[in-house]
Design a protein around this motif. Sequence first.
Motif, short mmCIF file in Angstrom:
data_model
loop_
_atom_site.label_atom_id
_atom_site.label_comp_id
_atom_site.label_asym_id
_atom_site.label_seq_id
_atom_site.Cartn_x
_atom_site.Cartn_y
_atom_site.Cartn_z
N SER A 1 3.10 -95.89 -16.32
CA SER A 1 3.69 -94.85 -17.09
C SER A 1 3.64 -95.28 -18.70
O SER A 1 3.54 -96.45 -18.84
CB SER A 1 4.99 -94.12 -16.76
N SER A 2 3.61 -94.08 -19.48
CA SER A 2 3.66 -94.55 -21.10
C SER A 2 4.09 -93.52 -21.77
O SER A 2 4.58 -92.52 -21.30
CB SER A 2 2.04 -94.82 -21.40
N PHE A 3 4.58 -93.91 -22.94
CA PHE A 3 5.38 -92.85 -23.85
C PHE A 3 4.86 -93.16 -25.53
O PHE A 3 4.79 -94.16 -25.83
CB PHE A 3 6.64 -93.08 -23.83
N ASP A 4 4.16 -92.04 -25.93
CA ASP A 4 3.39 -92.28 -27.30
C ASP A 4 3.77 -90.89 -27.84
O ASP A 4 2.98 -90.69 -28.93
CB ASP A 4 2.13 -92.79 -27.09
N GLN A 5 4.86 -90.29 -27.86
CA GLN A 5 5.12 -89.03 -28.64
C GLN A 5 5.61 -89.68 -30.02
O GLN A 5 6.13 -90.67 -30.47
CB GLN A 5 6.38 -88.20 -27.98
N PRO A 6 5.19 -88.43 -30.98
CA PRO A 6 5.36 -88.80 -32.32
C PRO A 6 7.10 -89.18 -32.71
O PRO A 6 7.99 -88.70 -31.87
CB PRO A 6 5.17 -87.37 -33.05
N GLY A 7 7.32 -89.92 -33.55
CA GLY A 7 8.67 -90.17 -34.03
C GLY A 7 9.68 -89.03 -34.32
O GLY A 7 10.81 -89.16 -33.92
N ASP A 8 9.13 -87.87 -34.72
CA ASP A 8 9.88 -86.78 -35.03
C ASP A 8 9.92 -85.72 -33.58
O ASP A 8 10.58 -84.84 -33.96
CB ASP A 8 9.38 -85.90 -36.08
N ALA A 9 9.37 -86.32 -32.73
CA ALA A 9 9.50 -85.30 -31.53
C ALA A 9 10.97 -85.45 -30.88
O ALA A 9 11.74 -86.03 -31.06
CB ALA A 9 8.54 -85.89 -30.51
N PRO A 10 11.41 -84.14 -30.68
CA PRO A 10 12.94 -84.14 -29.96
C PRO A 10 13.26 -85.18 -28.92
O PRO A 10 14.40 -85.63 -28.98
CB PRO A 10 13.14 -82.69 -29.41
N SER A 11 12.27 -85.40 -28.12
CA SER A 11 12.53 -86.47 -27.04
C SER A 11 12.19 -88.05 -27.48
O SER A 11 12.29 -88.78 -26.78
CB SER A 11 11.66 -86.11 -25.80
N SER A 12 12.07 -88.03 -28.79
CA SER A 12 11.52 -89.42 -29.40
C SER A 12 12.61 -90.28 -29.83
O SER A 12 13.76 -89.58 -30.23
CB SER A 12 10.53 -89.38 -30.18
N TYR A 13 12.83 -91.47 -29.99
CA TYR A 13 13.92 -92.22 -30.21
C TYR A 13 13.50 -92.61 -31.82
O TYR A 13 14.36 -93.18 -32.51
CB TYR A 13 13.83 -93.62 -29.85
N GLY A 14 12.46 -92.13 -32.49
CA GLY A 14 12.23 -92.21 -33.89
C GLY A 14 10.96 -92.94 -34.00
O GLY A 14 10.19 -93.13 -33.26
N ASN A 15 10.88 -93.39 -35.26
CA ASN A 15 9.70 -94.18 -35.71
C ASN A 15 9.88 -95.67 -35.34
O ASN A 15 8.83 -96.52 -35.47
CB ASN A 15 9.41 -94.10 -36.99
N THR A 16 11.18 -96.31 -34.88
CA THR A 16 11.34 -97.33 -34.86
C THR A 16 12.04 -97.97 -33.52
O THR A 16 13.25 -97.35 -33.27
CB THR A 16 12.29 -98.49 -35.75
N ALA A 17 11.40 -98.63 -32.54
CA ALA A 17 11.95 -98.92 -31.35
C ALA A 17 12.93 -100.33 -31.47
O ALA A 17 12.19 -101.47 -31.49
CB ALA A 17 11.02 -98.88 -30.14
N CYS A 18 14.12 -100.41 -31.63
CA CYS A 18 14.86 -101.43 -32.02
C CYS A 18 14.93 -102.28 -31.07
O CYS A 18 14.62 -103.69 -30.89
CB CYS A 18 16.31 -101.21 -32.75
N ALA A 19 15.42 -101.85 -29.64
CA ALA A 19 15.36 -102.51 -28.40
C ALA A 19 15.44 -101.65 -27.26
O ALA A 19 15.45 -100.30 -27.45
CB ALA A 19 16.66 -103.18 -28.50
N ALA A 20 15.32 -102.25 -25.82
CA ALA A 20 15.38 -101.30 -24.97
C ALA A 20 15.80 -102.06 -23.93
O ALA A 20 15.76 -103.37 -23.82
CB ALA A 20 13.87 -100.82 -24.68
N THR A 21 16.28 -101.39 -22.52
CA THR A 21 16.87 -101.98 -21.47
C THR A 21 16.79 -100.98 -20.21
O THR A 21 16.35 -99.87 -20.47
CB THR A 21 18.14 -102.56 -21.70
N PHE A 22 16.83 -101.74 -18.99
CA PHE A 22 16.78 -100.86 -17.99
C PHE A 22 18.37 -100.61 -17.52
O PHE A 22 18.98 -101.46 -17.31
CB PHE A 22 15.94 -101.49 -16.76
N VAL A 23 18.56 -99.41 -16.89
CA VAL A 23 19.85 -99.13 -16.32
C VAL A 23 19.63 -98.41 -15.14
O VAL A 23 19.20 -97.20 -15.20
CB VAL A 23 20.90 -98.56 -17.20
#
Length: 380
Positions: free
Chosen positions: A80-102
Motif C-alpha cells: 500500500s502507499s500514501f501520497d496525499q497532499p500535505g494539506d489534505a484532511p487525512s494527511s500528517y502535513g508536509n513533514t513526516a517526522c517519525a512513524a511506528t506500528f501499533v
Amino acid sequence: MRKTILLQLCLINCLFSCGSKVSDTHSVTSYALEIVDSVQVDFLGNLQLYAVHSTKDLFLFHEFQQNQFILTDKNGEVISSFDQPGDAPSSYGNTACAATFVGDSIVVMGRQKLVIYNLDFDYIKSHQKPYAGQGMTYSGFDHLHKVNIGDETNLVAFTGGAQHPVATNQEDYYNHFNTFDLISLDSGGYVPITPLHPKSRYKQGKAFNFIRPMFQVNEDKIHFVFATDTLFHTHDLSKAENGLTVEGIPFDDFILNPGYPFGGSEDYDTPKPRKGEVKSYFKVDEKDVILYQSGLSLDVIIANKTAIQEDAKKINARLNPLKFLVREAEGVYSEVGLCPTNFTPTHVDGKNRLWARQHVELLDQEPEFYTIYQVALVPQ
C-alpha cells in the motif's frame, strides 16, 4: 483511571534519582557488525526506512521529495502507499517526522499532529499537538515508540524540543526541560516527561543548541542517550521516585561542545574542534549498541584544511570514523568497534533484528533496487 495515570506521570516528571553510576569498565569481548540478509524494493526514488512491523515482516518507507509512504513485505513488494497532499484532511502535513506500528495501525507524527491509519493507509483518526513546537524539526529519525501504561497504549515521542516556551539560551529552559512527550492514543493528550538529570552536562550552567535524544522503549523503561553527551540514561516509568538513573559511557575519546553563556548565542565564527556525536542507539538482545564519532581536534582540522573538496568526506571518514560500543550489562562495555563503511544501522525491530541503510554513494553505479540490510551483532 486517567487521573491516576496522569498523577503518576506528574510525579515521575518531578521526582527522579540524583545519583549516577560512572563506569569505565571494559569487557574483553569485541563485536563486529555483519550483513546476514537484505530487503530489496523496486521503487524509483530515494527511500528511507521509518518503521518495521516485526510480527508481520512489514517495512514502512518514506520518500522525502514526493512526501510519500509505501508499505512493503519482506520480499520488497509494495502492499500500500500514501501520497496525499500535505494539506489534505487525512494527511500528517508536509513533514513526516517519525512513524511506528501499533498493532495493525500505522502512526505518523507530523510537525503539528499525530495521524493514525490502517495498513492500507485509510484514515482512522488524528490528534493535534496541543502546544507550539520550537527548536529543530527532525525528519526520518526513530523518534516514536509504543509503551503500555496500565491498560492504556501510549507513545513515547521526541517532538524536537521541550514543551517549555522559553528560548534555549535561558536557564529556565533547562530547569523545566522535558526530554519526551507521552502521548495517549485514546485522548491525544501530550504529557511532558523525563527532565534532565542533575548530572547532565545540560544542567551545568551553560546553554546548548539542538539537544536530541536517541532512545528505545523496553516494556515500561526508556533507555536513551543524547547526541552530544556521555551519559547512558534509563527512565523507569513504573517508578514515581528514583525513576531516572544515569551512568557514564567509557568512550575512547569524545570531544564535548562546552556550550555558551545564558543570554548569549553560539559562536559559529571562531574555529573550534569538531564535537563528538552519538549517531545512533539500539537495544539488541538485552545489549545496548551505541554508534558514535569522537570528533576532531582543532589541530587535526587545521592540518587537513588544504585538502581538496572532493576528498573532504573521505578524509573525515578516515580521521573521524563511525565507531560503536556495546553495553553488555550495567556498567560493562565492550571494546570499541569500527562500523563498516558500506552501511549504517538505523533501526532495530521487535525481533532484535538490526536494519541498516546501504551507502549507495559508494557504489560504482546506480543500483536497480533500493536495499536495506539485516545486520547481526557478532562477538569476535
